[in-house]
Design a protein around this motif. Sequence first.
Motif, PDB file in Angstrom:
ATOM      1  N   ILE A  34      42.878  35.670  28.532  1.00 12.38           N
ATOM      2  CA  ILE A  34      41.871  36.677  28.884  1.00 12.38           C
ATOM      3  C   ILE A  34      42.270  37.459  30.136  1.00 12.38           C
ATOM      4  O   ILE A  34      42.061  38.664  30.226  1.00 12.38           O
ATOM      5  N   VAL A  35      42.870  36.764  31.103  1.00  9.44           N
ATOM      6  CA  VAL A  35      43.203  37.426  32.369  1.00  9.44           C
ATOM      7  C   VAL A  35      44.252  38.520  32.156  1.00  9.44           C
ATOM      8  O   VAL A  35      44.092  39.651  32.630  1.00  9.44           O
ATOM      9  N   ASP A 227      34.338  41.288  27.064  1.00 12.19           N
ATOM     10  CA  ASP A 227      33.130  40.852  27.759  1.00 12.19           C
ATOM     11  C   ASP A 227      33.317  40.845  29.283  1.00 12.19           C
ATOM     12  O   ASP A 227      32.426  41.266  30.019  1.00 12.19           O
ATOM     13  N   TYR A 312      30.510  35.390  35.502  1.00 13.62           N
ATOM     14  CA  TYR A 312      31.947  35.075  35.479  1.00 13.62           C
ATOM     15  C   TYR A 312      32.449  34.943  36.898  1.00 13.62           C
ATOM     16  O   TYR A 312      31.809  35.371  37.855  1.00 13.62           O
ATOM     17  N   ASN A 313      33.642  34.402  37.016  1.00 11.68           N
ATOM     18  CA  ASN A 313      34.432  34.633  38.200  1.00 11.68           C
ATOM     19  C   ASN A 313      35.150  35.940  37.892  1.00 11.68           C
ATOM     20  O   ASN A 313      36.032  35.981  37.045  1.00 11.68           O
ATOM     21  N   ILE A 315      37.387  38.796  37.219  1.00  8.48           N
ATOM     22  CA  ILE A 315      38.854  38.816  37.194  1.00  8.48           C
ATOM     23  C   ILE A 315      39.390  39.880  38.146  1.00  8.48           C
ATOM     24  O   ILE A 315      40.407  39.686  38.802  1.00  8.48           O
TER      25      ILE A 315
END
Lengths: 362, 126
Positions: A34-35, A227, A312-313, A315
């Motif tokens: 994801i990152v 997301d 989230y954290n 990104i």
Amino acid sequence: MENKRTCLYDKHVALGALISPFGGFDMPIQYTNIVDEHNAVRQACGVFDVSHMGEVLVTGAESEKFVNYIFTNDIAGAPDGKIFYGMMCHPTGGVVDDLLVYKMAEQRYFLVINASNIDKDVAWIVEQAKNFDVTVENQSEKYGEVAVQGPNTEDIVECVLGIHCNDLAFYTCKEVEIAGETIIISRTGYTGEDGFEIYGSHAFTNEVWDKLLASGEVKPCGLGCRDTLRFEVGLPLYGDELADDITPLEAGLGMFVKFEKDFIGKEALLNQKAEGLKRKIVGIELKDKAIPRHGYEVEADGNVIGVVTTGYNSISTGKSVCMAMLDIDYTKMDTEVAVRIRKKVFPGNVTKKRFYDKNYKK
Amino acid sequence: MSKIIEGLYYAESHEYVRVEGEYGYVGITDYAQHELGNVVYVDMPDVDDDVTAGEDFGAVESVKAASDLISPVSGTVVEVNEALNDNPELVNSDPYENWIIKVQLSDAAEVENLMDADAYKAMINE
């Protein structure tokens, strides 16, 4: 019930994507991680299969009047090619769905709705259409759709796909004839970056996907980073920030509600405005790196005062942040609140719900 | 192919323990870190907290989800891996080098309830 698959499903499997159910479809969540996919969209260009989105065509003599009646934004007198974001509301003011309305031409409107709501929306729209001279056609099965997003997108769409797009302003669209079919391209997206969304047949969608990946300049991106990207720029997701029992005003989307015209839900929303909101979605930034997630409770003064809608954290910023629906008494900027994460309570402050600035080309 | 190290003890919930004398170093396996994806936060207990075999003592969070950490052994936490506070991604780069907690074991025989490398390998290849 078996999940549906988009016209690009086999490509996702061949790329080794992690596949999970979303909105009634088996969708790619990530291809690598994801990152990396998130950063590709922020820094270069990524492509998403968004063929799961629903498309509804409204045509007929009263189509403008009808769409304006079921939609909170005001499309009256819009030029061809103009796109509007807004909501369809129940008479209670709760949101049936949030959607884009494309004015393709006089008496021809293209509505783009959420995958998870296709059946509900179509039934609801058809029901409302009874007393109007309009035709409502669910075209969701007909169209594939890709979203090409990121700062390099314009050049890539021009050069790799050979589709002239630099004439399109933000939130406009056009139809283009390619290989014997009419496709739709719009300068829209759900990432906070510049980009385009392209609608066409399943065969065309596969061609576009293949060309973009073959160029080596575009990273395939899954719904996981879709997301995280939309969240960072404060865009709502139906099911998190919007629902049948959440109004656009509570979700902080009042700018897309036009009270100077008539629409379903107007009375309830006017009442809510007059009485004052009892709850509202805001941002929260935690002091610690623990991650607030959907459904976690928010506390203040020893009481539960709300719930996390998405967290989230981040990104792009590295901060642990969330959007949360809070009791109105706790929604002022900098109010001290805390999120319960497993056994501990983590303090934070109320912030704006945009954690990263959008980078649109207007 | 997930890396599995001989001599460690493995739990069905994908934690390992490396026993050194009266201490056990507890972390998550390479298979687990791969399944989780980018680790962005490790929620660790405090030093002197007690942990119990089969019960959660914290969580590992990826971008998308939180995953509970289940202790494979019982005892008292004597050290937590502070490096993970600033660099949680170390769990991805080498999960065996980057253990999460060091436990003073209260019952050294408990590890006999865990899997050895071969049994764990067989489990994840099922």
